[in-house]
Motif scaffolding. Structure first.
Motif: not given
Length: 309
Positions: A232-239, A241-255, A287-292
């Motif tokens: 829910s915080g991705l829309p508040g980030l530059p594009l 940055s949103a891509w980087a954070i969404a990717t990091a979120r996915g990597v950690y969550r997958e662990i 995809g998440m960053a763009i959708t945000s």
């Protein structure tokens, strides 16, 4: 190594110290990536100083035996960095740059140091709220500093950034339960251990792995609403940055997913994501960053632990 340009030193620190985040960090625009590396170098250095390690390994050059004395050193050097004094240690030169450029509040830096102080004091955690308080100091506050590096000042977006840090740390705790226990540390709530009929001393015993898997799965489930809040915080980030954070979120969550699926075998080998999995998560993050960009801001889920203001 000290003859290397500072950016090369901190880049190497990231590559060696956090393979999970290193991939995502490459997605930031150059100025944000530089500041991210500088901030990470300081966080890693402080962690290693308290643990008496270098990048998580033994054989450190930190000779002060007393963890409390090492803690005092970190506090003094952090204050000096904010004062604009000349810093000899590369990690503090790096921190000084990012703290002064992005006007990071001193309270955030000292809140982070408190997490290391909690380790130095060998603090114990009676309840899950106590565990979350630890997670805030070691990771949630890093999310707050990172968000500020990305230009965020909105308190609601900062809440989401903090939540991602909490989720990351809950995942780390689940992944590292046995390793931490071997080093004399336990971040699981005592109330959970009591319910499972376990003591902290039993966490390294293979015969208790089934019960341990249940506790780890519980941690992973508790992390989920914080991962959701981070989206829910991705829309508040530059594009980017949103891509980087969404990717990091996915990597950690997958662990965390891997820890949960591995069950009692989760600690036979260190759970991590492969290069191909990281690539897939990178694409998904895009995809998440763009959708945000067109997403409506979502309210933070009710009942989550609230950071201090």
């Amino acid at each position: 190594m000290n003859q290397q340009p500072l950016i090369e030193q901190v880049t190497q620190t990231m590559a060696l110290g956090s393979k999970s985040f290193a991939t995502a960090a490459k997605l930031f625009d150059p100025p944000t990536r530089r500041s991210t590396l500088m901030l990470y170098a300081w966080c890693r250095h402080c962690d290693d100083v308290i643990d008496g390690q270098t990048l998580g390994e033994g054989g450190t050059q930190h000779h002060i035996d007393d963890a409390q004395a090492r803690m005092l050193h970190l506090q003094i050097e952090t204050r000096r960095a904010y004062s604009g004094a000349h810093m000899d240690e590369p990690a503090f030169r790096a921190f000084q740059e990012v703290a002064l450029i992005h006007e990071l509040p001193q309270q955030l830096a000292f809140d982070h140091l408190e997490g290391f102080a909690m380790d130095a004091r060998e603090e114990h955690y009676a309840s899950f709220d106590d565990t979350l308080r630890y997670c805030y100091h070691v990771a949630g506050v890093v999310g707050l500093m990172m968000a500020r590096v990305m230009g965020v000042r909105d308190e609601a977006v900062l809440d989401h950034a903090c939540d991602l840090g909490l989720a990351f740390q809950l995942t780390n705790i689940a992944r590292d339960i046995v390793e931490d226990a071997a080093n004399g540390r336990c971040y699981l709530p005592q109330s959970w251990l009591d319910e499972a009929g376990l003591t902290a001393a039993q966490l390294t015993d293979p015969q208790h792995r089934a019960a341990l898997a249940t506790l780890a799965a519980r941690l992973i489930r508790e992390a989920e609403p914080y991962y959701a809040s981070a989206c829910s915080g991705l829309p508040g980030l530059p594009l980017r940055s949103a891509w980087a954070i969404a990717t990091a979120r996915g990597v950690y969550r997958e662990i965390g997913v891997k820890v949960q699926h591995a069950g009692a075998q989760a600690w036979d080998t260190r759970q991590r994501t492969s290069k191909s999995e990281k690539l897939a998560l990178l694409v998904r993050g895009a995809g998440m960053a763009i959708t945000s960009r067109v997403a409506r801001p979502q309210a933070r889920p009710a009942g989550l632990w609230q950071r201090p203001r």
